[in-house]
Each structure stands twice: as structure tokens, then as C-alpha cells.
Design a protein around this motif. Sequence first.
Motif, PDB file in Angstrom:
ATOM      1  N   PHE A  47       1.195  -1.182   0.435  1.00 56.98           N
ATOM      2  CA  PHE A  47       0.145   0.203  -0.088  1.00 56.98           C
ATOM      3  C   PHE A  47       0.710   1.689   0.119  1.00 56.98           C
ATOM      4  O   PHE A  47       2.161   1.512   0.606  1.00 56.98           O
ATOM      5  CB  PHE A  47      -1.190  -0.273   1.194  1.00 56.98           C
ATOM      6  CG  PHE A  47      -0.836  -0.375   2.236  1.00 56.98           C
ATOM      7  CD1 PHE A  47       0.486   0.610   2.999  1.00 56.98           C
ATOM      8  CD2 PHE A  47      -0.610  -1.342   3.257  1.00 56.98           C
ATOM      9  CE1 PHE A  47       0.998   0.454   4.641  1.00 56.98           C
ATOM     10  CE2 PHE A  47      -0.359  -1.440   4.480  1.00 56.98           C
ATOM     11  CZ  PHE A  47       0.479  -0.121   5.014  1.00 56.98           C
ATOM     12  N   THR A  53      -5.058  -1.987   3.085  1.00 55.06           N
ATOM     13  CA  THR A  53      -4.278  -2.395   3.798  1.00 55.06           C
ATOM     14  C   THR A  53      -3.967  -2.883   4.922  1.00 55.06           C
ATOM     15  O   THR A  53      -3.444  -3.416   5.020  1.00 55.06           O
ATOM     16  CB  THR A  53      -4.245  -1.205   4.497  1.00 55.06           C
ATOM     17  OG1 THR A  53      -5.632  -0.759   5.435  1.00 55.06           O
ATOM     18  CG2 THR A  53      -4.208   0.659   4.309  1.00 55.06           C
ATOM     19  N   ARG A  54      -5.541  -3.923   3.941  1.00 56.63           N
ATOM     20  CA  ARG A  54      -5.429  -5.502   5.085  1.00 56.63           C
ATOM     21  C   ARG A  54      -4.049  -6.342   4.855  1.00 56.63           C
ATOM     22  O   ARG A  54      -4.061  -6.589   3.297  1.00 56.63           O
ATOM     23  CB  ARG A  54      -6.526  -6.316   4.176  1.00 56.63           C
ATOM     24  CG  ARG A  54      -8.297  -5.652   5.537  1.00 56.63           C
ATOM     25  CD  ARG A  54      -9.254  -6.384   4.634  1.00 56.63           C
ATOM     26  NE  ARG A  54      -9.531  -6.428   3.526  1.00 56.63           N
ATOM     27  CZ  ARG A  54      -9.573  -7.020   2.678  1.00 56.63           C
ATOM     28  NH1 ARG A  54     -10.530  -8.156   3.062  1.00 56.63           N
ATOM     29  NH2 ARG A  54     -10.445  -6.873   1.335  1.00 56.63           N
ATOM     30  N   LYS A  55      -3.866  -7.455   5.119  1.00 57.28           N
ATOM     31  CA  LYS A  55      -2.923  -8.040   4.980  1.00 57.28           C
ATOM     32  C   LYS A  55      -3.850  -9.245   4.036  1.00 57.28           C
ATOM     33  O   LYS A  55      -4.197 -10.011   5.383  1.00 57.28           O
ATOM     34  CB  LYS A  55      -2.091  -8.737   6.084  1.00 57.28           C
ATOM     35  CG  LYS A  55      -0.923  -9.509   5.869  1.00 57.28           C
ATOM     36  CD  LYS A  55      -0.248  -9.253   6.757  1.00 57.28           C
ATOM     37  CE  LYS A  55       0.953 -10.672   6.551  1.00 57.28           C
ATOM     38  NZ  LYS A  55       2.094 -10.361   7.714  1.00 57.28           N
ATOM     39  N   ARG A  80      -1.880  -4.027  14.137  1.00 58.39           N
ATOM     40  CA  ARG A  80      -1.245  -3.736  12.707  1.00 58.39           C
ATOM     41  C   ARG A  80      -1.617  -2.495  12.430  1.00 58.39           C
ATOM     42  O   ARG A  80      -2.687  -1.309  11.960  1.00 58.39           O
ATOM     43  CB  ARG A  80      -2.368  -4.630  11.802  1.00 58.39           C
ATOM     44  CG  ARG A  80      -2.088  -3.936  10.024  1.00 58.39           C
ATOM     45  CD  ARG A  80      -2.156  -5.759   9.202  1.00 58.39           C
ATOM     46  NE  ARG A  80      -1.511  -5.178   7.382  1.00 58.39           N
ATOM     47  CZ  ARG A  80      -0.230  -5.622   7.409  1.00 58.39           C
ATOM     48  NH1 ARG A  80       0.184  -5.981   8.116  1.00 58.39           N
ATOM     49  NH2 ARG A  80       0.118  -5.468   5.683  1.00 58.39           N
ATOM     50  N   MET A  81      -1.035  -1.601  11.431  1.00 61.45           N
ATOM     51  CA  MET A  81      -0.900  -0.392  10.936  1.00 61.45           C
ATOM     52  C   MET A  81      -1.157  -0.404   9.388  1.00 61.45           C
ATOM     53  O   MET A  81      -0.963  -1.580   9.330  1.00 61.45           O
ATOM     54  CB  MET A  81       1.137   0.807  11.441  1.00 61.45           C
ATOM     55  CG  MET A  81       1.148   0.606  12.743  1.00 61.45           C
ATOM     56  SD  MET A  81       2.487   1.886  12.834  1.00 61.45           S
ATOM     57  CE  MET A  81       3.680   0.622  13.162  1.00 61.45           C
ATOM     58  N   PRO A  82      -1.908   0.727   8.780  1.00 65.35           N
ATOM     59  CA  PRO A  82      -2.157   1.594   9.124  1.00 65.35           C
ATOM     60  C   PRO A  82      -3.572   1.203  10.165  1.00 65.35           C
ATOM     61  O   PRO A  82      -3.931   2.604  11.442  1.00 65.35           O
ATOM     62  CB  PRO A  82      -2.180   2.229   8.017  1.00 65.35           C
ATOM     63  CG  PRO A  82      -2.718   1.836   7.084  1.00 65.35           C
ATOM     64  CD  PRO A  82      -1.940   0.466   7.634  1.00 65.35           C
ATOM     65  N   ASP A  83      -4.517   0.094  10.145  1.00 59.75           N
ATOM     66  CA  ASP A  83      -5.569   0.244  10.870  1.00 59.75           C
ATOM     67  C   ASP A  83      -5.082   0.487  12.178  1.00 59.75           C
ATOM     68  O   ASP A  83      -6.718   0.852  12.585  1.00 59.75           O
ATOM     69  CB  ASP A  83      -6.114  -1.250  10.771  1.00 59.75           C
ATOM     70  CG  ASP A  83      -6.123  -1.776   9.206  1.00 59.75           C
ATOM     71  OD1 ASP A  83      -5.474  -0.718   8.409  1.00 59.75           O
ATOM     72  OD2 ASP A  83      -5.481  -3.062   9.200  1.00 59.75           O
TER      73      ASP A  83
END
Lengths: 563, 154
Positions: free
Chosen positions: A497, A526-528, B31-34
Amino acid sequence: MDLIQRKTIDKTVERFIQKAAVEGVDLVWDRYEGQVPECGFCESGLSCRDCLQGPCISHPFKGDINKVGICGKDKHILAAHTLLRMVIKGTMACLDQASDIAADAGGDSEKAVSSLFSGFDASNIPGMPASVLETWKSAGVVPEGVVRDVIKASQKLEGGVTTVEETLLWTFKCALLGYAASVLKGEAKKSLFGEFKPEVVPTDIGALDPEKPNLLMYGEFSAALKAKIAAACARGGVGVYAVASEPVPGETVVPLLTNHASQEVPVMTGAVDLIVAGDQFVNPSLSSLATQWNVPIISVQSLKSGPDAEAFAVSVVEKTKDSKRIRASFTRDVPGSEKQASMGYCAANLDMKKIVDSIEKGDVKGIVAFAGYDNTKLSQDLELTTMAGIFLEYGILCIAEGDASVALSKYGYLTAGGDISCADGVKATLEALGTPAVIDVSAYGIGDFLCGLAEAAGKSLSDLPVAAVFAEASRSVDVMKAMAMTAMGVDTYFWPFLPVTGSDDVVKALGEFCKATFGGQLHVITRKIEGRVKGAMIVKVLTGEEGPDVSGNPWYSKIGAEL
Amino acid sequence: MKVIMVDQEKCTGCHLCELWCANEIASESKRMPDSFFETPQPVPRVFVEGKKFALQCRHCPEAPCLEACPNGTMRRDPETGLVYVHEPTCIGCWMCVMVCPFGVINPYSPMKVAVKCDRCRNMGYPICAEVCPTNAISVVERAVAQAGDEDEEK
């Protein structure tokens, strides 16, 4: 703080990673691990060092403390500026490439590229659909030249009260100038070398000939100089290859050894006798690695201009032969992993009408354009090959450019008559076109193909089932191209991202605002998630159908399991 | 007992310890940016303020917070000697916050609990020391940390 479990799925590269570990040689993956954890502020676009009062950050956690930089940039402006800074650099890279080749091409090409610096007329971008230009005009992002686009945009970093959305529009304007430069670079290549024709290019490290003195050209520099060096090598009986480079035009076929992240590996074979390197996309580590293997390395971008290109080409051929004699004691360990890739397709030499017919008949359910260099944050080639495999199986035609093409070629995706599994409709279309499973369009880039498709379909790109996928991107030029694709109305997916995630406003603007303005959006996810989940997600967006079953062991992926 | 030692000469005030502490220890997503956008906002247990110096709980041998806590929420781990907050019983009276001589216990109003560094007692190694780019933060025996302090005073 992510350490990757598997550095690459390329077996040849993996073998040399093990060799490097035994011999104590640091490769790009070792250096990445040394950098982890990377700065979270920088990774999220929440830092700035544009002046000497900083560096500043916007702290995401400490209540109301440390939220804005010393000059008052908040997290949204910081993130927008981080993106702008990257795009300016990417645009500069494209302008440099265009300038290099235009100087060699001369004539109209030189005039056209010169106009990129001031008073550029965007209606002169060959093949650009009028509807796209109209959209750019209404949004105020029509590229007008370096002075108006890059210089003005760069001043946003100095201060001012520009809003996030307007900063993003300046970023798009700058990116579109970079895109225009890459199109004009293609035109200059055409005038210098004639129309590109599909040809078979050997790829992978196994293409190295251990018996010959071998010269490697690293990174991007003048295509004309590369062609001259290649021709001189062919005359002098010297093997010539390219790494982290677009296909080299000209009469001599130049094998493409490997993609960006593994660019150090060819040196470790011991079969490299001389390196000619540009600046763009060449790891500075190459210098110390070359010293360890006693390989002379020559930079083509020195302050003092050297001899003319022809004399330079002849001299490096002689130096390569001398170097092989001097390096006789080094073992030449070349793995047998050569692949044959069909490369050099473009809108002009493909039957675009046939592709449009296939889309209309439902044989092809969508088109994905792969681009971008690779990134050590992801297992090399895994995401790219996993997604390509899924798309082809679910009826999506795939095209690729540059490093993405080289990466895919290593697994047979660019080999004519290969055994890559494709949906029946795609298979029939590929057979009719006479292309391999993935169509390489490096000659003029994915933009040329997509514009040709829009013209043949008589529709705008936002009305066609197309997507651009930067599966493992790393360079600023990738960011610039992703922005340009979005502005052309193409839904664009970018991994890892972008460094804007510290600002929810910027992420939202790249999605909703861009969709409303250009018809395409830049997805910042942004989710892995692993490659097959990404693939399934894009299949669903393009076809409306459920993609592959993504349940089951999270570590499983088709390509990884096969290897 | 092992404590966190901060080398003032090496600390550049980059705030990375705060960032990772809030992300790894205080956030739900980890977990960034969450984690940036969670509500309530995660609060770090280490503070970089004013001069370039990361400050966190010293796990004092004679801890005023333990004395001040009215219901035994503030506890000391008998095995490691680490002082920690037993969150389920915290009543948010902020007595510990008031008595801490280092100002490193924070009232976390949204959850009505006091938060402080427990030296990542449930992890192998404190995250702040793990991520510090200059190795300014390290884990040492208390005697070593005290010797370092005395050297500085000289």
C-alpha cells in the motif's frame, strides 16, 4: 513489522540466496531484514523533512499532542505531500528516459520531447482518447510541461494553503506529464528503430553463456546506446544481456536475465565479466558486489561526457574480453533455467478488434494490465504469478510491461505454446492473436494497449472491464504510472500500500474522489491478504462472478505449492 | 530484576517506541495503519517528550503507585518484580497517576483504567527496545541500569 517467510519463488534465485548465506554475501533481502521495523511514520506518509525545522511527524496515538508539523501540515497534507514527492521523482525518471532517447533520435522526436519542458500540448499525446483529454481538462490536470506541472507542483511541498484534493490534482497533473514523457519515449524509439515486432527473447539467469565473455547492461539508460553496445557485442563475439531493464530495441536480441529485486544474483554466477550501469533502478550495492567478483563496472551517467556512443560501445566490448581473461580463476556457475519469451507486442501489431469482439462475446471477461517493479516486502514473483494464474483461469486476459513481464516470463507465462492453464474463451482469443498466455506490451507500455483497446471498442476506458495491477511495486515511477492509469479511468490496484495510509481523507480521495473525477480509482488496500485473495477480489470486480475458493490453508497458493 | 534502560546519548527522539508500543500493546488490530483509526485511540505506555528521552515505568523497588492503589489493582509480579495494572479491577481513581514520581502512568479515560508500561511482561522482549533504531533502549539488570545512572551523575 513484517519479515517475509519466503524471499522468492524463483528457484534459481533461491539457490543463489543460499549460496550468498554460505559465503557471507549480503543481498537485498538481508538488507531489508536489517531495516525492519521500518519507520511507521514514513510508511504511513505521516512524516516530513522538507525543511530544516523538522523532521516532523503527525503522531497517530498521543491524543491531541504532536498532530501537526512545525509549519502546520496535518496528517492529511503530510500524506498528500508524501505521494506528491514520489510522483515528482517518478515523473523525472520518465522525463530523463524520454530526453535520452530523443537526443539520439533527433528531428521531430526531439522537438516533441523538448515541448515537455514548456508549453506542452496534451492533444499531441499519440493515441490518447479525446474523452480522456476532456476529463483531464474539466479536472484541470491536463499536463502543460515541466515548468507548469513539476515545478509548480513541487512548490506545494514548500507551503501554502492548498487543500488535500487540490494537492492530489496537482499530483495527477505531474503524473500525467510523466506518462506523456513515456509515450513520447515510445514514439522516439519508433522513429529510431522502426515499429516494434514480436520476437523471442531469452529470459532468466540460465540465458547467460558461461563460455563467452559476458557484458551486462543494468537499469534504464539511452536505448540507442544499449542498441549500439548490443550490436558491438554481437560483432565482437561477446554475450550481452540486460537486467532491470525494458527490452532492448535494435537488431541484436538481448536476453533479459532477471527482475529488479534479484539484480545482484547474475554477478554471483561468476559468468559476468563487465557491467555497464545506468542510474535508474540499479541498486548501489551492485558496486561492492562487483568488486567481490572482480567485475569492472562502468557508469554511463558521469559528469564528464565520454567518447561518442559508437566508440564507447567498442571500448566496452574490448574491456569485457580483457576482463574474462583476468577473471579466469572465477568459477562460472550458470544454472540451466533459460526461458523463451515472446515480447514486443503493442496496439499497432495486435488485432485489437479481435480482443474487443472477444470481450463482447464474453470469451474474455476482462483485461488486467500488470506493471511495476518487484519489492522485497513481498515474496518475489509470488503475488504476480498467483494473480496471473487466477485471472487466466477465470477468463481474464492479461497483459504486462517491463519488470512484471520479465518476472512472469520466468514461469513460462510469456512462452508461446506454453502449458499455462487458461479459460477456453481466453485460450481461443490468445490462439487467434498468436500470443502467449500473458501478452508483453513493454514496447510502448500498458497505456498504449489500453488506449488502443478503448479506440477499437469506441468506449471510454472506465466503461470497459479493465484494471491495472501493480502487484509488487517498489519504485516511484510505479506510483506515477498508477496515478496516470487512474486518471485515464482505469481501476488501479497497488501493492504494497502507498505511503498515504496515515490519512483516511487521502485514502478516501484516491478512491471516491478519483472515481467521481476520472472514472477510475486507485485502491489503497491495507488489509494483509495473500495473492489468491487479491486475485479473487479483482475477478469479482471485473466479472461480477465469484472467483476461486480462498478458504483453506492461508499459506497455500497454487504456484508456491507447485514449486 | 531486569529493567529497561534508556541511553540519553543514543535517543534521537524519533517517537518510534511510542508508535510501536501503541500499535502492539494497546491496539486491537495490532496492524498499522488500521490501529491509527481505532476508537478509543490506543495509548502508548512510553513517552518521548521535551528533550530526546524515552520514558517509561521504572518498576521502582519502593513503588508509590502500589502503596496508593486503594484496591490492589496495581500489582507486582512476584517472579519478575515487574509492576503492572490488573485492569479488570481498576476503578479509575487515578491515585497512582498522582503519586507516580516519573509521570509515566496515564489515565485512560475511555476505558476508565490506568495504563502504564509493564515491560511487555507477556512478550519475550519489550517492543520499544525491539524497534529502537539506535539501540537507545535496552533491557538490563537493575544494578547495571543504576550503575549507568551513577556514572552519568559523576
